[in-house]
Design a protein around this motif. Sequence first.
Motif, PDB file in Angstrom:
ATOM      1  N   MET A  68       0.766  -1.120  -0.077  1.00 52.33           N
ATOM      2  CA  MET A  68       0.025  -0.142   0.050  1.00 52.33           C
ATOM      3  C   MET A  68       0.987   1.316  -0.036  1.00 52.33           C
ATOM      4  N   ALA A  69       1.773   1.126   0.944  1.00 52.50           N
ATOM      5  CA  ALA A  69       2.898   2.397   1.013  1.00 52.50           C
ATOM      6  C   ALA A  69       3.674   2.517  -0.322  1.00 52.50           C
ATOM      7  N   LEU A  70       3.834   1.448  -0.880  1.00 47.37           N
ATOM      8  CA  LEU A  70       4.640   1.372  -2.176  1.00 47.37           C
ATOM      9  C   LEU A  70       3.804   1.955  -3.080  1.00 47.37           C
ATOM     10  N   THR A  71       2.271   1.761  -3.151  1.00 46.15           N
ATOM     11  CA  THR A  71       1.551   2.104  -4.398  1.00 46.15           C
ATOM     12  C   THR A  71       1.571   3.839  -3.992  1.00 46.15           C
ATOM     13  N   VAL A  72       1.353   4.172  -3.048  1.00 44.12           N
ATOM     14  CA  VAL A  72       1.339   5.490  -2.527  1.00 44.12           C
ATOM     15  C   VAL A  72       2.528   6.609  -3.087  1.00 44.12           C
ATOM     16  N   ALA A  73       3.703   5.762  -2.718  1.00 44.33           N
ATOM     17  CA  ALA A  73       4.930   6.278  -3.195  1.00 44.33           C
ATOM     18  C   ALA A  73       4.917   6.242  -4.699  1.00 44.33           C
ATOM     19  N   LEU A  74       4.531   5.210  -5.379  1.00 44.99           N
ATOM     20  CA  LEU A  74       4.365   5.239  -6.933  1.00 44.99           C
ATOM     21  C   LEU A  74       3.606   6.470  -7.460  1.00 44.99           C
ATOM     22  N   GLN A  75       2.494   6.657  -6.795  1.00 46.57           N
ATOM     23  CA  GLN A  75       1.508   7.649  -7.159  1.00 46.57           C
ATOM     24  C   GLN A  75       2.126   8.905  -7.089  1.00 46.57           C
ATOM     25  N   LEU A  76       2.869   9.079  -5.955  1.00 44.19           N
ATOM     26  CA  LEU A  76       3.456  10.437  -5.898  1.00 44.19           C
ATOM     27  C   LEU A  76       4.428  10.730  -6.980  1.00 44.19           C
ATOM     28  N   VAL A  77       5.295   9.790  -7.087  1.00 43.70           N
ATOM     29  CA  VAL A  77       6.588   9.800  -8.162  1.00 43.70           C
ATOM     30  C   VAL A  77       5.518  10.020  -9.454  1.00 43.70           C
ATOM     31  N   ALA A  78       4.401   9.293  -9.844  1.00 44.47           N
ATOM     32  CA  ALA A  78       4.033   9.655 -11.241  1.00 44.47           C
ATOM     33  C   ALA A  78       3.433  11.056 -11.189  1.00 44.47           C
ATOM     34  N   LEU A  79       2.687  11.383 -10.206  1.00 47.99           N
ATOM     35  CA  LEU A  79       2.269  12.721 -10.241  1.00 47.99           C
ATOM     36  C   LEU A  79       3.280  13.865 -10.427  1.00 47.99           C
ATOM     37  N   CYS A  80       4.252  13.731  -9.732  1.00 48.43           N
ATOM     38  CA  CYS A  80       5.552  14.680  -9.808  1.00 48.43           C
ATOM     39  C   CYS A  80       6.092  14.762 -11.407  1.00 48.43           C
ATOM     40  N   LEU A  81       6.221  13.386 -11.510  1.00 45.01           N
ATOM     41  CA  LEU A  81       6.814  13.432 -13.255  1.00 45.01           C
ATOM     42  C   LEU A  81       5.832  14.154 -14.162  1.00 45.01           C
ATOM     43  N   LEU A  82       4.670  13.836 -13.877  1.00 47.95           N
ATOM     44  CA  LEU A  82       3.449  14.704 -14.701  1.00 47.95           C
ATOM     45  C   LEU A  82       3.674  16.098 -14.718  1.00 47.95           C
ATOM     46  N   ALA A  83       3.908  16.523 -13.561  1.00 48.52           N
ATOM     47  CA  ALA A  83       3.951  18.321 -13.117  1.00 48.52           C
ATOM     48  C   ALA A  83       5.276  18.541 -14.017  1.00 48.52           C
ATOM     49  N   VAL A  84       6.140  17.836 -13.833  1.00 46.53           N
ATOM     50  CA  VAL A  84       7.556  18.170 -14.700  1.00 46.53           C
ATOM     51  C   VAL A  84       7.375  17.961 -16.357  1.00 46.53           C
ATOM     52  N   LEU A  85       6.685  16.973 -16.878  1.00 38.84           N
ATOM     53  CA  LEU A  85       6.589  16.754 -18.086  1.00 38.84           C
ATOM     54  C   LEU A  85       5.590  17.643 -18.769  1.00 38.84           C
ATOM     55  N   GLY A  86       4.620  17.784 -18.182  1.00 40.18           N
ATOM     56  CA  GLY A  86       3.154  18.787 -18.742  1.00 40.18           C
ATOM     57  C   GLY A  86       3.951  19.976 -19.180  1.00 40.18           C
ATOM     58  N   PRO A  87       4.545  20.899 -18.514  1.00 35.75           N
ATOM     59  CA  PRO A  87       5.141  21.986 -18.875  1.00 35.75           C
ATOM     60  C   PRO A  87       6.461  21.785 -19.910  1.00 35.75           C
ATOM     61  N   GLY A  88       7.108  20.559 -19.815  1.00 37.02           N
ATOM     62  CA  GLY A  88       7.984  20.241 -20.811  1.00 37.02           C
ATOM     63  C   GLY A  88       7.472  20.181 -22.113  1.00 37.02           C
ATOM     64  N   VAL A  89       6.424  19.450 -22.401  1.00 37.73           N
ATOM     65  CA  VAL A  89       5.698  19.362 -23.496  1.00 37.73           C
ATOM     66  C   VAL A  89       5.769  20.913 -24.193  1.00 37.73           C
ATOM     67  N   VAL A  90       5.179  21.740 -23.173  1.00 37.03           N
ATOM     68  CA  VAL A  90       4.563  23.192 -23.628  1.00 37.03           C
ATOM     69  C   VAL A  90       5.741  23.979 -24.038  1.00 37.03           C
TER      70      VAL A  90
END
Lengths: 255, 95
Positions: free
Chosen positions: B1-23
């Motif tokens: 469960m903790a692993l899932t939450v950690a992975l979710q956070l990593v994925a969300l942070c990656l999205l926050a970086v990649l989104g502006p990156g695309v723009v």
Amino acid sequence: MSGGARAVLAGLGIAGVVFVILWGAVDLPAVGHYLGPYGDVVTPLAVFARHSTDAVSAVNFDFRGIDTLGEEFILFTSVLGVTLLLRQSEEGAKGEGESEDRAQGRPTPSTGDAVRSFGSGMVGLLVLFGTYMVTHGTVTPGGGFQGGVILATVPLLVYLSSSAEIFERIAPRRLVEAGESAGAFGYVLVGLFGVIAGVEFLRNVVPLGKTGTLTGGGTTVLLNLTVGLEVATGFVLLMLAFVDEALQRRRRAQR
Amino acid sequence: MALTVALQLVALCLLAVLGPGVVLTRDPVRQAIAVSFFGLVLAATFFLFRAPDVALSQLVIGAVALPLMILLALTKVKNREAEQAQTKQAEEGGS
């Protein structure tokens, strides 16, 4: 408009969007704590009334199959539109003796060994995976749409690891076009089963099989097959248009 | 469960970086690749939030179909530009 005014306007817009998103996110239930009534109704219905263990497929291809019919025709008309738009410029190039040019075995930029061996190695695996995805929509996540796109990447991979000529040989335009039409028509045909049986269009009249098997959901697997055919051939048609463009450009570069 | 939450956070942070990156990517060809990568991470995020069906749709559309359509449109535009340049050259050469 001056740069400063534009920056202010953009800043205001972004601030507004951020505010609305944060406002909307305040009262969201925690992940996995779904509050609406629909999910609790549909999950037992999908398993017990429709013998489908994937509730999403049961909704898409059974409970609201008519919406999926509309979606399929959106894709159909989009592909039609793209093909028509790209065809206009092909007329000009045809006059230059296209078939002749293609038969001469023009030298093409050679593909690297790594790309070639990896690409051809993936072909069999992708065919298997795509077919699995199309046929197992009733049981596991996925279905005709996702599987169709996976199947469509197979000719693309062949194109990337060999040549445009081989791509056009394994995906003859007429066959692909016929497949797309057959896929779109097949969905309507399965829908007509209901009408023939004397009930509504798209009513699930095929006998339900054992829960958890491919034929469990009655018409679900049939509709998935037609959608898979339609989507796969639709995407291959788009790629054919792309390959035609690339070939034209190469030809022009050589002139 | 903790692993899932950690992975979710990593994925969300990656999205926050990649989104502006695309723009912020200005070259359309590179942007097509960037948006494909963004689509891939978005699909992984959907999967981590327990929506495998949506993740699959996002994967095939965001990571495969959308970049393909962008590249198709770019080829078309470049072809037309090359055509126009050629006609211009021919006209100048003829006069």
